[in-house]
Write a protein that holds these residues in place. Structure first.
Motif, PDB file in Angstrom:
ATOM      1  N   GLY A 270      29.496  36.004  43.258  1.00 49.11           N
ATOM      2  CA  GLY A 270      29.830  36.639  41.986  1.00 49.11           C
ATOM      3  C   GLY A 270      30.200  38.101  42.161  1.00 49.11           C
ATOM      4  O   GLY A 270      31.242  38.559  41.661  1.00 49.11           O
ATOM      5  N   LEU A 271      29.371  38.853  42.892  1.00 45.42           N
ATOM      6  CA  LEU A 271      29.670  40.274  43.084  1.00 45.42           C
ATOM      7  C   LEU A 271      30.912  40.466  43.939  1.00 45.42           C
ATOM      8  O   LEU A 271      31.658  41.432  43.759  1.00 45.42           O
ATOM      9  N   ALA A 272      31.151  39.538  44.900  1.00 41.65           N
ATOM     10  CA  ALA A 272      32.377  39.628  45.695  1.00 41.65           C
ATOM     11  C   ALA A 272      33.593  39.452  44.792  1.00 41.65           C
ATOM     12  O   ALA A 272      34.601  40.166  44.926  1.00 41.65           O
ATOM     13  N   ALA A 273      33.503  38.517  43.848  1.00 39.13           N
ATOM     14  CA  ALA A 273      34.616  38.319  42.911  1.00 39.13           C
ATOM     15  C   ALA A 273      34.847  39.573  42.080  1.00 39.13           C
ATOM     16  O   ALA A 273      35.994  40.000  41.868  1.00 39.13           O
ATOM     17  N   LEU A 274      33.764  40.183  41.618  1.00 43.24           N
ATOM     18  CA  LEU A 274      33.901  41.440  40.871  1.00 43.24           C
ATOM     19  C   LEU A 274      34.541  42.516  41.741  1.00 43.24           C
ATOM     20  O   LEU A 274      35.399  43.291  41.289  1.00 43.24           O
ATOM     21  N   GLY A 275      34.111  42.575  43.032  1.00 46.15           N
ATOM     22  CA  GLY A 275      34.657  43.580  43.936  1.00 46.15           C
ATOM     23  C   GLY A 275      36.152  43.398  44.151  1.00 46.15           C
ATOM     24  O   GLY A 275      36.917  44.374  44.156  1.00 46.15           O
ATOM     25  N   ILE A 276      36.597  42.139  44.340  1.00 50.52           N
ATOM     26  CA  ILE A 276      38.035  41.878  44.489  1.00 50.52           C
ATOM     27  C   ILE A 276      38.767  42.318  43.224  1.00 50.52           C
ATOM     28  O   ILE A 276      39.828  42.940  43.275  1.00 50.52           O
ATOM     29  N   GLY A 277      38.166  41.982  42.073  1.00 48.91           N
ATOM     30  CA  GLY A 277      38.799  42.370  40.811  1.00 48.91           C
ATOM     31  C   GLY A 277      38.972  43.880  40.707  1.00 48.91           C
ATOM     32  O   GLY A 277      40.041  44.375  40.319  1.00 48.91           O
ATOM     33  N   THR A 278      37.916  44.615  41.079  1.00 48.57           N
ATOM     34  CA  THR A 278      37.986  46.079  40.999  1.00 48.57           C
ATOM     35  C   THR A 278      39.053  46.629  41.935  1.00 48.57           C
ATOM     36  O   THR A 278      39.887  47.460  41.544  1.00 48.57           O
ATOM     37  N   ALA A 279      39.020  46.163  43.204  1.00 46.29           N
ATOM     38  CA  ALA A 279      39.961  46.682  44.195  1.00 46.29           C
ATOM     39  C   ALA A 279      41.404  46.367  43.798  1.00 46.29           C
ATOM     40  O   ALA A 279      42.288  47.232  43.863  1.00 46.29           O
ATOM     41  N   ALA A 280      41.636  45.121  43.364  1.00 46.08           N
ATOM     42  CA  ALA A 280      42.995  44.732  42.988  1.00 46.08           C
ATOM     43  C   ALA A 280      43.452  45.528  41.764  1.00 46.08           C
ATOM     44  O   ALA A 280      44.603  45.990  41.691  1.00 46.08           O
ATOM     45  N   GLY A 281      42.540  45.704  40.807  1.00 44.96           N
ATOM     46  CA  GLY A 281      42.907  46.463  39.606  1.00 44.96           C
ATOM     47  C   GLY A 281      43.328  47.887  39.947  1.00 44.96           C
ATOM     48  O   GLY A 281      44.347  48.381  39.456  1.00 44.96           O
ATOM     49  N   LYS A 282      42.544  48.537  40.822  1.00 42.16           N
ATOM     50  CA  LYS A 282      42.886  49.897  41.227  1.00 42.16           C
ATOM     51  C   LYS A 282      44.198  49.918  42.012  1.00 42.16           C
ATOM     52  O   LYS A 282      44.968  50.876  41.925  1.00 42.16           O
ATOM     53  N   ALA A 283      44.451  48.847  42.796  1.00 45.10           N
ATOM     54  CA  ALA A 283      45.691  48.789  43.575  1.00 45.10           C
ATOM     55  C   ALA A 283      46.901  48.696  42.650  1.00 45.10           C
ATOM     56  O   ALA A 283      47.926  49.357  42.858  1.00 45.10           O
ATOM     57  N   PHE A 284      46.804  47.869  41.584  1.00 45.58           N
ATOM     58  CA  PHE A 284      47.918  47.771  40.631  1.00 45.58           C
ATOM     59  C   PHE A 284      48.184  49.139  40.017  1.00 45.58           C
ATOM     60  O   PHE A 284      49.336  49.562  39.855  1.00 45.58           O
TER      61      PHE A 284
END
Lengths: 75, 75, 75, 75, 75, 75, 75, 75, 75, 75, 75, 75, 75, 75
Positions: free
Chosen positions: C19-33
């Motif tokens: 779950g936290l890994a999914a949140l982490g991917i979401g955060t990183a990808a969001g910042k990348a966009f």
């Protein structure tokens, strides 16, 4: 039941300490990137301090690792 | 009941540490993208430091993995 | 009761870490966009680093998956 | 009591992982819409990366689903 | 007591996953409205992507629903 | 004690899912009002999408309601 | 002990759902006031949508109320 | 022990619902004051809607009060 | 043990409800001071509405007080 | 065990209510200082309202104190 | 076990109340320093009000201290 | 088991109160530095008030210390 | 079981107090660096006050350490 | 069961204290990088103070380490 509770103690010890240490490294590194982007000519000194901060943060994780291993092998 | 409690200890150890480590990588990488976008000519140095930070964060997760495997196989 | 507690240990391990890994991917990808939108000519390098970050984050989830499967099949 | 505890383990596993994965997709997609609105000509690349991020996030939920089904049917 | 614990497992599974999925849809949709208001000519593409994101988020809730029904009827 | 635990399971299921769904609707609607105030001519499309989002969020609450009623009447 | 646990289940069900629904109404209404103050000529449409949102949020609280009453009188 | 658990159920029901409802009223009223200060000529309509929102929020607290009294006197 | 659990139920009921109500009054009053400082000529109407909001918030605390006293004296 | 549980109930009651009330006073007073600094000529009216808000917040703490003393001396 | 539970009740009572009161004083004082820095000529009145706020906050901590001592010496 | 529970009570009492008091001092001091940097000529008065705030915050921690020592030596 | 519970009490006491004290020092020091960067000529006085704040924060951690050692050696 | 509970006490002690200390170092270092980037000529003094802050934060972690080792070897 002693054996099981010691395992839980060792698990909690490394889990919370290592996890929060990882978050702390992430925060410090993130702020360092931010500062470098704003003041490129300070990047040498910031890089040095970042390593110092990471070392002290890792030290906290190591303390917990030591306690955790002591609980598993010695206790 | 020992066997079961050891399993819970191993589960908690890797769960919290790996999860927070993943969050920490996400935070650090996100801030790095941000800094690169603002100061493209610093992107080489930031990229290098990001790898260093990720390695130290992964180290925290590895500590927990080691404790977790020790609890499963050795304890 | 051992069997049941092992199942809870395996469940917690994969639940929090994934779950936290999914949140982490979401955060990183969001910042990348975000960063790509501000500095389009950096999008190649950011895309590459995003994949690196996702891989390391997935590694954390994999650690927990391995522990979880070990608890189910081997322990 | 084993049977009941296994059910709780399976329930926790899918609950937290799927819930946080859903939050992660929401965050990533929200940031992507934001970035597209600011830089429309990057929308193709961002859309592609959003799908990649969603796939990796879903992978985390799938890991937990697999563990959950293993606990129900095999364990 | 098995019967009761299975019910709690099924309850937790759908509760957290469906609740967080609902929050995720709310976040994604809210950000989409925001982006549309700022860049009206992108609203077609954003609308399409919003549906994709909602579908993937609902998928997470469905996983938990499946586990929950399996626990009730099959387990 | 089975009867009582089933009731707790049903209570938790609807409580968390319905509560977070209500929060999600509140968030999405709040952001929609915000977007309408900034771009009045988009209000038709945003209103339509808001209903779609609310429907999908309610769906999550309905899933939990179904599980909750199944636990009360069938289980 | 069944009787007491059913009471706790009914209490939790209505407590969390009604409380978060109240928070959701507060959030949505607060954002609506904000939007009206910025764009007075949109206040009619926003008012209408606010009522729709409140109705759907109340629906979530009603679901929990129904489950709660079912647990008290039928179960 | 039934008697005591029913009391805890009734206590939790009113505690969380009434507390969060109070927070919700505080949030909504606070945002309303804010909006009135920015757009004084809208204060009549906002005041009316604020009362509507408060009534619906109180309704949520009343639901929990009803369940709480039912648990004390009828159950 | 009934007597003691009833006391805990009464304690929780008033504790959370009164505490969150106090926070709610603090939030509403704080926002009201803010709004008055920005628009002094609206201070009469805002003051009136603040009293209305406080009364409704106190009502929530009173509900919990009533339940708490009922649990102590009647139950 | 009744005696001990009553003590815990009394302790929780005053602890959470008094603590959150203290936070509420802190928030309200802090916002009042802020508003006074921005609009010095409103400071008389704000000071008066601050006392009213503090009185109502203290009332919430008093409710919990009454319940707490009732639990200790009467129950 | 009564003796021990009373000690826990007394401990919780003073712990949470005193801790949150300390946080509340910190918040209020911090905001007061802020306001003084922005409007030095208001510092006399703000200083007076800060003492009033601190006194009322301490009163909350004293309530809990009284309950805590009652639990230790009288109960 | 009394002895052990008293120790836990004493531990919780000092832990939460002293920890939150430390956070409160940190917050107040941090805001004071901020205010001094913005308005250097107010630094004397702010410094004086900071000491007053710290003293009152320490008083909260002392209350808990007293309760904690009473629990250890007298109770 | 007394011995074990005393150990848990001592562990909790130092854990939460020392951890939050560390966070408090971090916050205060961080704000001090911020203030120094904005107003370099105030750095002497801020540095002095920072040491005072750190000393008072450490005092809180010392209180918990004393309680913790008392629990281990004297209790 | 004493042995196991002591292990849990030692684990909690080092886990929370070391983890929060790591977060505190991360926060302080991050703010220091920020301040250095804004005021490069203050970097010497800030660097010195950062080391002082880190030393005091590490001291908190050391306190917990000492308690933890005492619990393992002496208690």
């Amino acid at each position: 039941m002693d054996h099981g509770l010691i395992a839980i103690g060792a698990g909690i010890a490394i889990a919370i300490a290592a996890g929060l240490a990882a978050l702390g490294i992430g925060t410090a590194a993130g702020k360092a990137f931010d500062a470098m982007a704003r003041q490129p000519e300070m990047s040498g000194r910031i890089q040095g301090l970042l390593f110092v901060a990471i070392v002290f943060i890792e030290a906290c994780a190591i303390y917990a690792l030591v306690v955790s291993l002591l609980l598993i092998f010695v206790f």
